[in-house]
Design a protein around this motif. Structure first.
Motif, PDB file in Angstrom:
ATOM      1  N   LYS A  19       0.823  -1.222   0.000  1.00 47.60           N
ATOM      2  CA  LYS A  19       0.000   0.000   0.000  1.00 47.60           C
ATOM      3  C   LYS A  19       0.852   1.266   0.000  1.00 47.60           C
ATOM      4  CE  LYS A  19      -3.593  -2.249   2.856  1.00 47.60           C
ATOM      5  NZ  LYS A  19      -2.900  -3.384   3.507  1.00 47.60           N
ATOM      6  N   ASN A  20       2.127   1.111   0.298  1.00 50.23           N
ATOM      7  CA  ASN A  20       3.030   2.269   0.329  1.00 50.23           C
ATOM      8  C   ASN A  20       4.456   1.745   0.088  1.00 50.23           C
ATOM      9  OD1 ASN A  20       4.458   1.723   2.938  1.00 50.23           O
ATOM     10  ND2 ASN A  20       2.383   1.828   3.749  1.00 50.23           N
ATOM     11  N   MET A  23       6.322  -1.125   2.057  1.00 53.74           N
ATOM     12  CA  MET A  23       5.775  -2.484   2.152  1.00 53.74           C
ATOM     13  C   MET A  23       6.323  -3.404   1.061  1.00 53.74           C
ATOM     14  SD  MET A  23       1.841  -1.460   3.115  1.00 53.74           S
ATOM     15  CE  MET A  23       1.292  -3.002   3.825  1.00 53.74           C
ATOM     16  N   PHE A  66      -3.199   0.157  13.027  1.00 51.12           N
ATOM     17  CA  PHE A  66      -2.939   1.590  12.829  1.00 51.12           C
ATOM     18  C   PHE A  66      -4.206   2.391  13.163  1.00 51.12           C
ATOM     19  CE2 PHE A  66       0.153  -0.605  10.085  1.00 51.12           C
ATOM     20  CZ  PHE A  66       1.311  -0.168  10.714  1.00 51.12           C
ATOM     21  N   ASN A  69      -5.965   5.868  11.686  1.00 54.67           N
ATOM     22  CA  ASN A  69      -6.455   6.097  10.323  1.00 54.67           C
ATOM     23  C   ASN A  69      -7.962   5.980  10.062  1.00 54.67           C
ATOM     24  OD1 ASN A  69      -3.448   4.438   9.171  1.00 54.67           O
ATOM     25  ND2 ASN A  69      -3.733   6.544   9.746  1.00 54.67           N
ATOM     26  N   GLY A 125      -4.098   9.985   9.835  1.00 56.24           N
ATOM     27  CA  GLY A 125      -2.940   9.818   8.966  1.00 56.24           C
ATOM     28  C   GLY A 125      -2.693  11.131   8.233  1.00 56.24           C
ATOM     29  N   ARG A 143      -3.099   9.422  -0.354  1.00 58.03           N
ATOM     30  CA  ARG A 143      -4.216   8.671   0.213  1.00 58.03           C
ATOM     31  C   ARG A 143      -5.464   9.560   0.224  1.00 58.03           C
ATOM     32  NH1 ARG A 143      -3.050   4.245   3.105  1.00 58.03           N
ATOM     33  NH2 ARG A 143      -1.253   3.186   2.301  1.00 58.03           N
ATOM     34  N   TYR A 174       3.671   9.481   2.417  1.00 61.24           N
ATOM     35  CA  TYR A 174       2.347   9.344   1.795  1.00 61.24           C
ATOM     36  C   TYR A 174       1.219   9.780   2.718  1.00 61.24           C
ATOM     37  CZ  TYR A 174       2.115   5.192   4.677  1.00 61.24           C
ATOM     38  OH  TYR A 174       2.100   4.360   5.757  1.00 61.24           O
ATOM     39  N   HIS A 175       1.479   9.832   4.012  1.00 57.92           N
ATOM     40  CA  HIS A 175       0.526  10.371   4.984  1.00 57.92           C
ATOM     41  C   HIS A 175       1.173  11.598   5.644  1.00 57.92           C
ATOM     42  CE1 HIS A 175      -2.208   6.643   6.068  1.00 57.92           C
ATOM     43  NE2 HIS A 175      -2.858   7.499   5.286  1.00 57.92           N
ATOM     44  N   ASP A 177       1.193  12.454   8.619  1.00 56.42           N
ATOM     45  CA  ASP A 177       1.811  12.179   9.928  1.00 56.42           C
ATOM     46  C   ASP A 177       3.226  11.629   9.828  1.00 56.42           C
ATOM     47  OD1 ASP A 177       1.518   9.506   9.263  1.00 56.42           O
ATOM     48  OD2 ASP A 177       0.116   9.024  10.880  1.00 56.42           O
ATOM     49  N   THR A 178       3.746  11.493   8.601  1.00 61.08           N
ATOM     50  CA  THR A 178       5.154  11.107   8.451  1.00 61.08           C
ATOM     51  C   THR A 178       6.046  12.342   8.311  1.00 61.08           C
ATOM     52  OG1 THR A 178       4.938  10.950   6.051  1.00 61.08           O
ATOM     53  CG2 THR A 178       4.565   8.926   7.307  1.00 61.08           C
ATOM     54  N   GLY A 264       4.966   0.491   6.882  1.00 60.52           N
ATOM     55  CA  GLY A 264       4.908   1.922   6.603  1.00 60.52           C
ATOM     56  C   GLY A 264       4.311   2.742   7.725  1.00 60.52           C
ATOM     57  N   CYS A 269       0.920   6.672  14.241  1.00 55.40           N
ATOM     58  CA  CYS A 269      -0.263   6.117  13.567  1.00 55.40           C
ATOM     59  C   CYS A 269      -0.790   4.857  14.244  1.00 55.40           C
ATOM     60  CB  CYS A 269      -0.023   5.906  12.088  1.00 55.40           C
ATOM     61  SG  CYS A 269       1.578   5.333  11.620  1.00 55.40           S
TER      62      CYS A 269
HETATM   63  N1  ARG Z   1       0.127  -0.285   6.000  1.00 54.54           N
HETATM   64  C1  ARG Z   1      -0.631   0.848   6.442  1.00 54.54           C
HETATM   65  C2  ARG Z   1      -1.183   1.569   5.228  1.00 54.54           C
HETATM   66  O1  ARG Z   1      -0.500   1.657   4.245  1.00 54.54           O
HETATM   67  C3  ARG Z   1       0.208   1.759   7.277  1.00 54.54           C
HETATM   68  C4  ARG Z   1      -0.517   2.952   7.804  1.00 54.54           C
HETATM   69  C5  ARG Z   1       0.356   3.804   8.654  1.00 54.54           C
HETATM   70  N2  ARG Z   1      -0.346   4.934   9.096  1.00 54.54           N
HETATM   71  C6  ARG Z   1       0.065   6.202   9.026  1.00 54.54           C
HETATM   72  N3  ARG Z   1      -0.727   7.106   9.425  1.00 54.54           N
HETATM   73  N4  ARG Z   1       1.213   6.535   8.515  1.00 54.54           N
HETATM   74  O2  ARG Z   1      -2.297   2.028   5.239  1.00 54.54           O
END
Ligand code: ARG
Length: 277
Positions: A19-20, A23, A66, A69, A125, A143, A174-175, A177-178, A264, A269
């Motif tokens: 998904k990101n 992964m 997580f 989210n 997220g 996202r 990608y979010h 919160d990173t 990820g 999260c």
């Molecule tokens: N594997 C999850 C996804 O891709 C990880 C989510 C992590 N959450 C975040 N807020 N960064 O959705």
């Protein structure tokens, strides 16, 4: 009163797809280690004065751990405690939403359904409160869609909350919160490379002090920390980050989240802060 925080045990946690960019699935998840790390995160949160609440994990929902989210949580004078259900991009993540909603509903949260389809919005997220201020930052690009961010922004405006919508441009961030972590009402940690030029210009003026993470620190989830009880709970630390935290009177508390980083995600999260009653 202690800060309440919601987490989901990693009973069914796994990396089953991509998904990101984190992964890759090259190293499989070690569930036993994941459970130990999750226990460690809970212990650190308690050490920092938080009260940990949990939701029952569901088989087949590999990312349910997580907890940040599936919903955007807050409280306003008009509505009391509320939750805005997410419309997640990935099917297995979308199935989490009903379970989290039920949890919130049972505890008296008002559900503000924005009827998001076909847009997407991924809870905390991509939506982060400015501590002590009636303002929320909403990221879009990977996202959450621009339309989803704008729907949340207009809803917030009706509730007298200012929304600052920010475009994300780095797939490793990608979010939101990173790459954005408020340290207090005046200071924030950001990774500037995550934002479009205009968005970065829009973000900076809201803060008295802006601390910048390096690309390596951001990819090491050092902007995905949790501020609680004078600590910064983080999966890794560098002398550079330590010095920035010190200027804000915070001490780092390192918690190993290596199993969750394969998916990820890290500290921030894996929890949702719950508003006071
Ligand atoms: N594997 C999850 C996804 O891709 C990880 C989510 C992590 N959450 C975040 N807020 N960064 O959705």
């Amino acid at each position: 009163m202690s800060q309440q925080v919601l987490l989901c045990p990693p009973t069914y946690f796994d990396v089953v797809d991509s998904k990101n960019p984190y992964m890759s699935g090259k190293t499989p998840v070690n569930r036993k280690k994941a459970q130990e790390q999750w226990d460690g995160l809970c212990a650190s949160l308690r050490h920092c004065g938080c009260e940990v609440e949990t939701i029952t994990p569901v088989p087949g929902l590999e990312d349910m751990v997580f907890a940040a989210n599936p919903g955007f949580v807050g409280s306003s004078k008009k509505t009391g405690k509320f939750v805005v259900p997410s419309h997640m991009v990935h099917a297995s993540r979308q199935r989490e939403v009903a379970h989290y909603l039920e949890w919130y509903r049972q505890r008296g949260y008002r559900v503000i359904d924005l009827d998001l389809a076909p847009e997407h919005l991924e809870g905390h997220g991509d939506a982060i409160w400015h501590p002590g201020v009636s303002r929320v930052y909403v990221g879009y690009g990977f996202r959450t869609t621009r339309g989803g961010a704008e729907k949340l922004a207009s809803q917030m405006t009706t509730m007298a909350v200012q929304a600052v919508v920010l475009q994300l441009v780095d797939p490793w961030c990608y979010h939101l919160d990173t790459s954005l972590c408020p340290l207090n009402s005046e200071a924030v940690l950001i990774y500037p490379g995550a934002y479009s030029v205009e968005s970065l210009d829009r973000l900076r003026p809201h803060w008295k002090r802006v601390y910048e993470l390096t690309e390596d620190e951001a990819r090491g989830f050092m902007g995905n920390g949790i501020v609680a009880g004078g600590h910064y709970i983080t999966p890794h630390i560098t002398p550079h980050l330590e010095a920035m935290l010190r200027q804000e009177g915070l001490t780092s508390l390192v918690v190993d989240t290596s199993e969750f980083e394969k998916s990820g995600g890290s500290c921030f999260c894996m929890k949702a802060f719950l508003p006071e009653d």
